[in-house]
Design a protein around this motif. Structure first.
Motif, PDB file in Angstrom:
ATOM      1  N   ARG A 195       0.824  -1.224   0.000  1.00 20.00           N
ATOM      2  CA  ARG A 195       0.000   0.000   0.000  1.00 20.00           C
ATOM      3  C   ARG A 195       0.850   1.263   0.000  1.00 20.00           C
ATOM      4  O   ARG A 195       0.486   2.249  -0.628  1.00 20.00           O
ATOM      5  CB  ARG A 195      -0.970  -0.013   1.178  1.00 20.00           C
ATOM      6  N   ILE A 196       1.976   1.246   0.697  1.00 18.23           N
ATOM      7  CA  ILE A 196       2.871   2.408   0.650  1.00 18.23           C
ATOM      8  C   ILE A 196       3.368   2.584  -0.783  1.00 18.23           C
ATOM      9  O   ILE A 196       3.426   3.704  -1.297  1.00 18.23           O
ATOM     10  CB  ILE A 196       4.053   2.249   1.639  1.00 18.23           C
ATOM     11  N   ALA A 251      -1.397   4.758   3.717  1.00 17.62           N
ATOM     12  CA  ALA A 251      -1.436   3.292   3.782  1.00 17.62           C
ATOM     13  C   ALA A 251      -2.012   2.847   5.123  1.00 17.62           C
ATOM     14  O   ALA A 251      -2.851   1.946   5.177  1.00 17.62           O
ATOM     15  CB  ALA A 251      -0.035   2.717   3.576  1.00 17.62           C
TER      16      ALA A 251
END
Length: 122
Positions: free
Chosen positions: A32-33, A42
């Motif tokens: 997600r980052i 995130a």
């Protein structure tokens, strides 16, 4: 073919001699980052506090020879975070291990599933 009964999932958790434990949460945080370019975004998307996400990032950055996340503080120019080449490798290897377990272990997973008590009984 439809599946009846409980659905089996694999949650891969790698425990190293160092304090690092690499599991689905850290792998998802890395992914997600990478997608969002932000530790806080995130964390928000995962329903976790920024402090918790930052702690997990620091844990991984300390454990690996090279950092997995490179971050810049916010301010006038804005902050952000990127997954480093090492972080990309860590995530790729983790996902490959998950796939390997699911693919090579499919027969064993189905056999274990077949041994479970049917839902609603007992």
């Amino acid at each position: 073919m439809t599946q009846t009964g409980p659905r089996l999932r694999i949650k891969l958790r790698l425990e190293y001699d160092s304090p690092l434990i690499l599991g689905p949460g850290k792998a998802e945080l890395l992914a997600r980052i990478g997608r969002l370019g932000s530790i806080s975004a995130a964390a928000r998307e995962m329903g976790m506090s920024y402090k918790r996400a930052w702690t997990l990032v620091e844990e991984m950055n300390t454990a690996f020879a090279d950092p997995v996340i490179d971050s810049a503080r916010g301010g006038a120019g804005g902050g952000g975070a990127t997954v480093t080449p090492t972080g990309q490798q860590v995530l790729a290897h983790y996902r490959a291990l998950e796939s390997l377990l699911l693919d090579a272990g499919a027969a064993d997973l189905m056999a274990l599933n077949a041994l479970l008590r049917p839902e609603g009984s007992g």
